[in-house]
Design a protein around this motif. Structure first.
Motif, PDB file in Angstrom:
ATOM      1  N   GLY A 287      -4.841 -27.154   7.713  1.00 29.68           N
ATOM      2  CA  GLY A 287      -5.196 -28.405   8.355  1.00 29.68           C
ATOM      3  C   GLY A 287      -5.818 -28.227   9.731  1.00 29.68           C
ATOM      4  N   GLU A 288      -6.339 -29.334  10.260  1.00 24.71           N
ATOM      5  CA  GLU A 288      -6.917 -29.405  11.599  1.00 24.71           C
ATOM      6  C   GLU A 288      -8.220 -28.621  11.759  1.00 24.71           C
ATOM      7  OE1 GLU A 288      -5.625 -31.509  13.767  1.00 24.71           O
ATOM      8  OE2 GLU A 288      -4.033 -31.979  12.361  1.00 24.71           O
ATOM      9  N   GLY A 289      -8.873 -28.223  10.672  1.00 26.47           N
ATOM     10  CA  GLY A 289     -10.190 -27.589  10.758  1.00 26.47           C
ATOM     11  C   GLY A 289     -10.193 -26.205  11.371  1.00 26.47           C
ATOM     12  N   THR A 290      -9.149 -25.431  11.139  1.00 22.87           N
ATOM     13  CA  THR A 290      -9.047 -24.085  11.706  1.00 22.87           C
ATOM     14  C   THR A 290      -8.823 -23.046  10.618  1.00 22.87           C
ATOM     15  OG1 THR A 290      -8.065 -24.977  13.730  1.00 22.87           O
ATOM     16  CG2 THR A 290      -7.814 -22.625  13.354  1.00 22.87           C
ATOM     17  N   THR A 291      -9.526 -21.921  10.716  1.00 24.89           N
ATOM     18  CA  THR A 291      -9.325 -20.795   9.805  1.00 24.89           C
ATOM     19  C   THR A 291      -8.870 -19.589  10.617  1.00 24.89           C
ATOM     20  OG1 THR A 291     -11.037 -21.565   8.280  1.00 24.89           O
ATOM     21  CG2 THR A 291     -10.413 -19.243   8.138  1.00 24.89           C
ATOM     22  N   ARG A 292      -7.806 -18.934  10.174  1.00 24.79           N
ATOM     23  CA  ARG A 292      -7.274 -17.768  10.877  1.00 24.79           C
ATOM     24  C   ARG A 292      -7.321 -16.562   9.943  1.00 24.79           C
ATOM     25  NH1 ARG A 292      -3.853 -16.982  15.345  1.00 24.79           N
ATOM     26  NH2 ARG A 292      -2.413 -15.213  15.250  1.00 24.79           N
ATOM     27  N   ARG A 293      -8.034 -15.535  10.347  1.00 24.22           N
ATOM     28  CA  ARG A 293      -8.091 -14.288   9.582  1.00 24.22           C
ATOM     29  C   ARG A 293      -7.293 -13.223  10.330  1.00 24.22           C
ATOM     30  NH1 ARG A 293     -11.976 -10.172   9.910  1.00 24.22           N
ATOM     31  NH2 ARG A 293     -13.484 -11.587  10.880  1.00 24.22           N
ATOM     32  N   VAL A 294      -6.180 -12.833   9.752  1.00 24.68           N
ATOM     33  CA  VAL A 294      -5.341 -11.811  10.372  1.00 24.68           C
ATOM     34  C   VAL A 294      -5.977 -10.451  10.108  1.00 24.68           C
ATOM     35  CG1 VAL A 294      -3.052 -10.786  10.518  1.00 24.68           C
ATOM     36  CG2 VAL A 294      -3.287 -13.232  10.051  1.00 24.68           C
ATOM     37  N   ALA A 295      -6.661  -9.913  11.120  1.00 22.53           N
ATOM     38  CA  ALA A 295      -7.379  -8.650  10.960  1.00 22.53           C
ATOM     39  C   ALA A 295      -6.435  -7.459  10.949  1.00 22.53           C
ATOM     40  CB  ALA A 295      -8.412  -8.497  12.082  1.00 22.53           C
ATOM     41  N   HIS A 296      -5.355  -7.560  11.726  1.00 21.52           N
ATOM     42  CA  HIS A 296      -4.399  -6.454  11.785  1.00 21.52           C
ATOM     43  C   HIS A 296      -3.027  -6.973  12.173  1.00 21.52           C
ATOM     44  CE1 HIS A 296      -2.931  -2.356  12.236  1.00 21.52           C
ATOM     45  NE2 HIS A 296      -2.462  -2.673  13.433  1.00 21.52           N
ATOM     46  N   ASN A 297      -2.005  -6.450  11.507  1.00 21.07           N
ATOM     47  CA  ASN A 297      -0.626  -6.815  11.827  1.00 21.07           C
ATOM     48  C   ASN A 297       0.196  -5.541  11.964  1.00 21.07           C
ATOM     49  OD1 ASN A 297       1.612  -9.027  11.851  1.00 21.07           O
ATOM     50  ND2 ASN A 297       2.352  -7.502  10.380  1.00 21.07           N
ATOM     51  N   ASP A 298       0.870  -5.391  13.101  1.00 20.82           N
ATOM     52  CA  ASP A 298       1.696  -4.210  13.356  1.00 20.82           C
ATOM     53  C   ASP A 298       3.102  -4.691  13.696  1.00 20.82           C
ATOM     54  OD1 ASP A 298       3.004  -1.952  14.362  1.00 20.82           O
ATOM     55  OD2 ASP A 298       1.145  -1.101  15.149  1.00 20.82           O
TER      56      ASP A 298
ATOM     57  N   VAL B 267      -7.247   2.018   8.592  1.00 22.83           N
ATOM     58  CA  VAL B 267      -8.328   1.045   8.475  1.00 22.83           C
ATOM     59  C   VAL B 267      -7.882  -0.117   7.590  1.00 22.83           C
ATOM     60  CG1 VAL B 267     -10.688   0.636   7.683  1.00 22.83           C
ATOM     61  CG2 VAL B 267     -10.082   2.836   8.728  1.00 22.83           C
ATOM     62  N   THR B 268      -8.069  -1.335   8.069  1.00 23.26           N
ATOM     63  CA  THR B 268      -7.800  -2.526   7.273  1.00 23.26           C
ATOM     64  C   THR B 268      -9.140  -3.136   6.883  1.00 23.26           C
ATOM     65  OG1 THR B 268      -5.767  -2.957   8.518  1.00 23.26           O
ATOM     66  CG2 THR B 268      -6.626  -4.754   7.177  1.00 23.26           C
ATOM     67  N   ARG B 269      -9.508  -3.013   5.625  1.00 22.10           N
ATOM     68  CA  ARG B 269     -10.796  -3.492   5.157  1.00 22.10           C
ATOM     69  C   ARG B 269     -10.849  -5.020   5.200  1.00 22.10           C
ATOM     70  NH1 ARG B 269     -13.766   0.952   5.836  1.00 22.10           N
ATOM     71  NH2 ARG B 269     -12.770   2.765   4.832  1.00 22.10           N
ATOM     72  N   LEU B 270     -12.057  -5.558   5.308  1.00 22.17           N
ATOM     73  CA  LEU B 270     -12.240  -6.992   5.412  1.00 22.17           C
ATOM     74  C   LEU B 270     -11.602  -7.719   4.239  1.00 22.17           C
ATOM     75  CD1 LEU B 270     -13.482  -9.413   6.876  1.00 22.17           C
ATOM     76  CD2 LEU B 270     -15.606  -8.987   5.612  1.00 22.17           C
TER      77      LEU B 270
ATOM     78  N   GLY C 172       0.830  -1.201   0.000  1.00 22.73           N
ATOM     79  CA  GLY C 172       0.000   0.000   0.000  1.00 22.73           C
ATOM     80  C   GLY C 172       0.870   1.259   0.000  1.00 22.73           C
ATOM     81  N   ALA C 173       0.695   2.099  -0.996  1.00 23.93           N
ATOM     82  CA  ALA C 173       1.513   3.302  -1.095  1.00 23.93           C
ATOM     83  C   ALA C 173       1.211   4.253   0.055  1.00 23.93           C
ATOM     84  CB  ALA C 173       1.257   3.987  -2.443  1.00 23.93           C
ATOM     85  N   ASP C 174      -0.025   4.318   0.464  1.00 22.19           N
ATOM     86  CA  ASP C 174      -0.429   5.223   1.534  1.00 22.19           C
ATOM     87  C   ASP C 174      -1.161   4.405   2.598  1.00 22.19           C
ATOM     88  OD1 ASP C 174      -0.978   7.408   3.077  1.00 22.19           O
ATOM     89  OD2 ASP C 174      -2.714   8.061   1.890  1.00 22.19           O
TER      90      ASP C 174
END
Length: 240
Positions: free
Chosen positions: A146-157, A134-137, A128-130
């Motif tokens: 594997g193992e039936g798990t989903t991880r959504r990284v909503a924000h990373n700093d 806000v991190t959109r969905l 992202g240049a700017d």
């Protein structure tokens, strides 16, 4: 002379027809004759989509494995070094680097931490240049392995050493097949369902609204032991 055609009595014909219907129903086999062209076309489209998703997941894991190997070699770490830092076996790490194994989310979190990054950093992202606050969905990284798990990284700093994620666990889903450990601290807030956190061999059962916090260097495993899909907010924080 016209040949005489023998015709079975009506009662006998009805009986035979009914017997045939019962036999067909009993066999339970679907010869596809009752499928409409629309249904067949939709099934074909679904199969094509599933194959495309599988191919995309395979390509993603090949890239992730190559990235893990490059990071490890840059830091002059052996597979055994990473195994000792995470609790993940050398053979699993080797398969992960070669892209021939679908690792669990918990494994990727542990391996990333052992390499000094977050799981988010193992995947490709748009630059992202700017940067926006806000991190959109649709901009968030979603990993379903594997193992039936989903991880959504909503924000990373990266500067703050923080990763905020939404974890979803299918029935019987877990962070991994065995407990792992790594650097940092973790904080979890259960939104719905039920989760059991195995921490140093001790089980802690969470209900909606419950929070758990612990040092990530303690062997831990997260599993859905409830009767419905579980959703939790999870924070991984570097202590450095």
């Amino acid at each position: 002379m016209t040949p005489t055609r023998t015709t079975a009595p009506a009662g006998r014909r009805s009986s035979a027809a009914a017997s045939g219907a019962r036999t067909s129903a009993k066999s339970g086999k679907d010869d596809g004759s009752d499928r409409s062209p629309k249904t067949t076309k939709r099934a074909s489209a679904d199969n094509a989509l599933a194959e495309r998703d599988a191919d995309a997941a395979e390509q993603t894991m090949l890239l992730v494995g190559a990235r893990i190997r490059a990071m490890r070699l840059r830091q002059r770490l052996t597979l055994r070094d990473v195994a000792e830092r995470t609790g993940v076996s050398v053979s699993m790490l080797s398969m992960l680097e070669r892209g021939v194994s679908t690792a669990s989310v918990g494994t990727l979190v542990a391996v990333a931490s052992a390499l000094g990054v977050h799981m988010y950093d193992l995947f490709a992202h748009k630059d992202g240049a700017d940067p926006s606050p806000v991190t959109r969905l649709d901009e968030q990284t979603v990993v379903s392995l594997g193992e039936g798990t989903t991880r959504r990284v909503a924000h990373n700093d990266a500067a703050a050493g923080l990763e905020l994620a939404i974890n979803e666990y299918d029935l019987g889903g877990a962070s991994g097949p065995t407990a792992t450990h790594h650097d940092g601290r973790e904080f979890g807030l259960l939104i719905s369902g039920e989760l059991t956190i195995e921490l140093d061999g001790q089980r802690h059962v969470l209900q909606p609204g419950d929070v758990i916090a612990y040092s990530s260097d303690r062997p831990h495993r997260i599993a859905n032991t409830g009767s419905e899909r579980a959703v939790a907010v999870w924070v991984n924080l570097d202590e450095s």
